[in-house]
Write a protein that holds these residues in place. Structure first.
Motif, PDB file in Angstrom:
ATOM      1  N   ASP A  76      -9.682  -6.532 -29.745  1.00 56.63           N
ATOM      2  CA  ASP A  76     -10.750  -7.531 -29.742  1.00 56.63           C
ATOM      3  C   ASP A  76     -12.101  -6.820 -29.575  1.00 56.63           C
ATOM      4  O   ASP A  76     -12.161  -5.588 -29.413  1.00 56.63           O
ATOM      5  N   ASP A  77     -13.186  -7.597 -29.594  1.00 54.06           N
ATOM      6  CA  ASP A  77     -14.526  -6.984 -29.598  1.00 54.06           C
ATOM      7  C   ASP A  77     -14.779  -6.165 -28.332  1.00 54.06           C
ATOM      8  O   ASP A  77     -15.393  -5.095 -28.383  1.00 54.06           O
ATOM      9  N   LEU A  78     -14.299  -6.696 -27.205  1.00 54.46           N
ATOM     10  CA  LEU A  78     -14.545  -5.998 -25.948  1.00 54.46           C
ATOM     11  C   LEU A  78     -13.838  -4.633 -25.928  1.00 54.46           C
ATOM     12  O   LEU A  78     -14.436  -3.611 -25.562  1.00 54.46           O
ATOM     13  N   ALA A  79     -12.594  -4.625 -26.347  1.00 58.56           N
ATOM     14  CA  ALA A  79     -11.847  -3.357 -26.385  1.00 58.56           C
ATOM     15  C   ALA A  79     -12.471  -2.410 -27.410  1.00 58.56           C
ATOM     16  O   ALA A  79     -12.550  -1.191 -27.181  1.00 58.56           O
ATOM     17  N   TYR A  80     -12.931  -2.965 -28.513  1.00 59.70           N
ATOM     18  CA  TYR A  80     -13.560  -2.147 -29.568  1.00 59.70           C
ATOM     19  C   TYR A  80     -14.777  -1.418 -28.999  1.00 59.70           C
ATOM     20  O   TYR A  80     -14.954  -0.208 -29.188  1.00 59.70           O
ATOM     21  N   ASP A  81     -15.612  -2.181 -28.272  1.00 62.81           N
ATOM     22  CA  ASP A  81     -16.827  -1.577 -27.694  1.00 62.81           C
ATOM     23  C   ASP A  81     -16.470  -0.579 -26.584  1.00 62.81           C
ATOM     24  O   ASP A  81     -17.107   0.463 -26.450  1.00 62.81           O
ATOM     25  N   ALA A  82     -15.445  -0.914 -25.799  1.00 63.12           N
ATOM     26  CA  ALA A  82     -15.053  -0.020 -24.708  1.00 63.12           C
ATOM     27  C   ALA A  82     -14.565   1.314 -25.263  1.00 63.12           C
ATOM     28  O   ALA A  82     -14.935   2.394 -24.778  1.00 63.12           O
ATOM     29  N   ILE A  83     -13.747   1.243 -26.299  1.00 66.84           N
ATOM     30  CA  ILE A  83     -13.209   2.480 -26.900  1.00 66.84           C
ATOM     31  C   ILE A  83     -14.355   3.318 -27.486  1.00 66.84           C
ATOM     32  O   ILE A  83     -14.386   4.543 -27.343  1.00 66.84           O
ATOM     33  N   ALA A  84     -15.323   2.640 -28.095  1.00 69.17           N
ATOM     34  CA  ALA A  84     -16.467   3.368 -28.668  1.00 69.17           C
ATOM     35  C   ALA A  84     -17.259   4.094 -27.575  1.00 69.17           C
ATOM     36  O   ALA A  84     -17.687   5.238 -27.759  1.00 69.17           O
ATOM     37  N   LEU A  85     -17.435   3.430 -26.444  1.00 72.68           N
ATOM     38  CA  LEU A  85     -18.179   4.057 -25.341  1.00 72.68           C
ATOM     39  C   LEU A  85     -17.434   5.274 -24.798  1.00 72.68           C
ATOM     40  O   LEU A  85     -18.031   6.329 -24.554  1.00 72.68           O
ATOM     41  N   LEU A  86     -16.129   5.125 -24.624  1.00 72.77           N
ATOM     42  CA  LEU A  86     -15.342   6.251 -24.110  1.00 72.77           C
ATOM     43  C   LEU A  86     -15.331   7.408 -25.112  1.00 72.77           C
ATOM     44  O   LEU A  86     -15.420   8.579 -24.735  1.00 72.77           O
ATOM     45  N   ASP A  87     -15.246   7.060 -26.395  1.00 73.60           N
ATOM     46  CA  ASP A  87     -15.242   8.096 -27.432  1.00 73.60           C
ATOM     47  C   ASP A  87     -16.586   8.832 -27.479  1.00 73.60           C
ATOM     48  O   ASP A  87     -16.640  10.006 -27.859  1.00 73.60           O
TER      49      ASP A  87
END
Lengths: 49, 472
Positions: free
Chosen positions: B25-36
Motif C-alpha cells: 500500500d502507499d504507506l509501505a511504499y513510502d516507508a520502503i523508499a525512505l529506508l532504501d
C-alpha cells in the motif's frame, strides 16, 4: 501482513544449492532471436526448489 | 537492491537478489523508499507520522492511514528483511566468476540450413538471408555432422535444441526432414531428446510442411509483422510484392492444425510502427492468433528503420497498453500470450541461469551451411567471431572463454541495474553492435527490457488479485 502482500516466487538462495542442471531452454532460441531475457524461461529440473 | 514502481493501480517492490515481489500500500511504499534512501527505521517512522499528521491537519483524511499503521509497516518490513525477502544482499557474484573453470557443454544449435531466402526484407539483420556472404544450402552430410557434434559435446544434458533457421529454412526442407529422421534414429541410444524448432517466413508452407512440423517440431516461429501495410512495408518478395496475402492463410492453416502445441507469431517493429500493439491486436482479433511475440528491429542508429529516442517513449507506453489489454482478455476468458510477459515466478529459472548469460558461444552456437561455428546467429558472417567448425570443434577457445564469462557481472553498466537477474546481462550481439564490445550494453534495449519486466510483474500482481477476487 496488512500493508504488504508478497507474491510466491522461487527462492534464489535455495536455487544456488539445487539449481544448475542446465536442462532448460536456451534463452533466445525459443522465439525472439534478437534479445536476451532469461526470466521467461521455465525451469526443467524435476525436483526444483 | 530494490526497485519500486507504480503501474495500473499497483504499488510494486521488487527485491533484486531474492527475486521477491511485493505488492504494497502507499504507506509501505513510502516507508520502503525512505529506508532504501538510507533513513533509519526511526527516522522513516518520524517522517511518515509527520506526513500523516500534516495531511490530517489540512483536512485530507480520506484513505489516510493512522499514525499507528506506521509501526505495523516498519515491523512488516523488518520481518521481510530478516527473512531475506527485502533489501537482500548479493551472494551470487563469486559463483559468476567460477564459470570459467566449469566445463562447457553444448546444448543448442541454430542450424543455418539455408543462406538464401524467398523474401527480400529490407530490414533483415541477416542481409536477405546471406549474412553478408555467399548464398548456399546446408548439405545433409554437414547437418548430420552438426547433430553428431551437438551430441558429442552435450555431456549428460538430455534435452537438446535445434532450430532450423536461415535465411529461409524451408528452401532446404528436404534436408530438414532428413536431419530430423537421423536425429530420431540416434536419440534413444544416446539418451537424448531433440527439440526441433522451425523459424519460417511462411512462403514455403505446404500441407506436407504442416504435417511434418506439427509432428516433429516442439515450437514453430512464424514471421509476420502485423497489419498488412506494416508487414508489406518490409516483408516483400524478390519482385517487390508484399507477402501478407500469401503468408497469412498459410499461417492460419498451420496454427489450426497445430492444436495445443507451441507456436509464436513473431513480428518485428521499427521506426515506422512504434505503435506495435495495433499489430499484435490485429494478429489476435482479426487473424485469430493467440501466441504472440514482437521484437524491436535490430538496426544501427541512423538507419531509417532504427527506433529513435522519441519512438522509445511510445514503445514503453505500448508495452503498458498491451499488459492492461491482456489482463482484460484474461478476465473475459479469451487470453493471449506474449513471449516477454510469460514470467513464471515460482517455476522460473534458477540463479545459475540468471547469472550465466544467454549461453551464446558456449551452450549455444550457430552453424553455417558450410559447418562453421559462430557464437550465435547474429554473429554469423563476422569472421572475427568464428569459433571453429563442426569437424574440428571449437578451436578459438579464447573467444569461447570470453563468451563464457560474458555474463551480467562482467558488464560494469549492469552493476546498479535492478533487472540484472531478469536479463542476465542482455544480448552480446546487441551490445557489440551498440558499443563495439560484447561486454557493453545496448541501453535502448535495456530500457525496453526493464519496461517489459515491470509490465509482466504488474500482470502477476493483477492475476494474484483476480485469483483472490474472481468476481471483481
Amino acid at each position: 501482513m496488512k500493508h504488504i502482500e508478497t507474491l510466491n516466487t522461487r527462492d534464489m538462495a535455495e536455487s544456488l544449492e539445487n539449481g544448475g542442471c542446465g536442462e532448460c531452454q536456451t534463452s533466445c532460441q525459443s522465439a525472439c532471436k534478437t534479445s536476451c531475457g532469461i526470466a521467461n524461461q521455465k525451469c526443467e529440473k524435476a525436483d526444483k526448489n | 537492491m530494490i526497485h519500486q514502481y507504480k503501474m495500473n493501480g499497483y504499488n510494486i517492490v521488487l527485491d533484486t537478489y531474492s527475486g521477491s515481489v511485493h505488492v504494497v500500500d502507499d504507506l509501505a511504499y513510502d516507508a520502503i523508499a525512505l529506508l532504501d534512501a538510507g533513513r533509519s527505521p526511526e527516522e522513516a517512522g518520524e517522517i511518515l507520522r509527520s506526513g500523516i499528521a500534516q495531511k490530517a491537519a489540512s483536512g485530507h483524511t480520506e484513505g489516510l492511514p493512522k499514525e499507528s499503521d506506521v509501526d505495523d509497516v516498519l515491523s512488516d518490513i523488518a520481518e521481510l528483511t530478516a527473512a531475506g525477502k527485502l533489501f537482500s544482499k548479493d551472494i551470487f557474484e563469486p559463483h559468476a566468476f567460477d564459470f570459467k573453470k566449469r566445463g562447457t557443454v553444448v546444448k543448442a544449435l541454430c542450424l543455418h540450413v539455408a543462406h538464401t531466402c524467398n523474401l527480400s526484407c529490407a530490414y533483415c539483420f541477416a542481409a536477405q538471408g546471406r549474412f553478408h556472404g555467399k548464398a548456399g544450402l546446408m548439405s545433409f552430410e554437414t547437418g548430420k555432422r552438426a547433430l553428431d557434434f551437438l551430441v558429442e559435446n552435450s555431456g549428460t544434458r538430455h534435452n537438446l535444441e535445434v532450430d532450423f533457421f536461415g535465411g529461409e529454412p524451408l528452401m532446404n526442407f528436404g534436408v530438414c526432414k532428413e536431419l530430423v529422421t537421423y536425429a530420431r534414429s540416434i536419440e534413444k541410444e544416446r539418451n537424448k531428446n531433440f527439440r526441433f524448432t522451425l523459424t519460417t517466413n511462411g512462403i514455403g508452407i505446404t500441407d506436407e510442411v504442416i504435417e511434418w512440423a506439427n509432428r516433429e517440431c516442439y515450437n514453430v516461429v512464424l514471421s509476420l509483422d502485423g497489419r498488412q501495410e506494416v508487414n508489406d512495408r518490409f516483408r516483400k518478395d524478390i519482385e517487390g510484392n508484399g507477402s501478407y496475402s500469401r503468408i497469412v492463410p498459410n499461417f492460419q492453416k498451420f496454427v489450426r492444425a497445430r492444436g495445443d502445441r507451441n507456436y509464436y507469431i513473431r513480428g518485428t517493429f521499427t521506426h515506422y510502427n512504434p505503435d506495435f500493439t495495433k499489430d499484435l491486436f490485429h494478429m489476435a482479433d482479426d487473424l485469430g492468433f493467440t501466441q504472440l511475440s514482437m521484437e524491436p528491429v535490430v538496426a544501427k542508429q541512423g538507419d531509417p528503420v532504427a527506433l529513435t529516442p522519441d519512438d522509445l517513449k511510445i514503445v514503453c507506453e505500448q508495452y503498458e497498453i498491451l499488459a492492461k489489454d491482456m489482463l482484460r482478455r484474461e478476465k473475459e476468458g479469451h487470453p493471449i500470450t506474449f513471449y516477454h510477459y510469460m514470467l513464471d515466478l515460482t517455476g522460473g529459472p534458477c540463479v545459475y541461469k540468471r547469472i550465466s548469460g544467454c549461453g551464446s558461444g558456449t551452450e549455444y552456437m550457430a552453424v553455417t551451411p558450410w559447418g562453421d561455428l559462430y557464437p550465435c546467429h547474429q554473429f554469423v558472417g563476422d569472421e572475427k567471431y568464428k569459433l571453429g567448425d563442426i569437424w574440428h570443434g571449437v578451436t578459438n577457445t579464447a573467444l569461447r572463454d570470453e563468451f563464457k564469462l560474458c555474463n551480467v557481472y562482467a558488464r560494469p553498466d549492469c552493476a546498479d541495474c535492478w533487472a540484472r537477474l531478469y536479463c542476465s546481462g542482455g544480448c552480446a550481439a546487441n551490445a557489440l553492435h551498440a558499443t563495439g564490445d560484447i561486454h557493453g550494453i545496448y541501453e535502448a534495449g535495456c530500457e525496453v527490457f526493464r519496461k517489459r519486466i515491470e509490465c509482466a510483474v504488474m500482470m502477476k500482481a493483477a492475476e494474484a488479485e483476480m485469483a483472490k477476487h474472481p468476481e471483481a
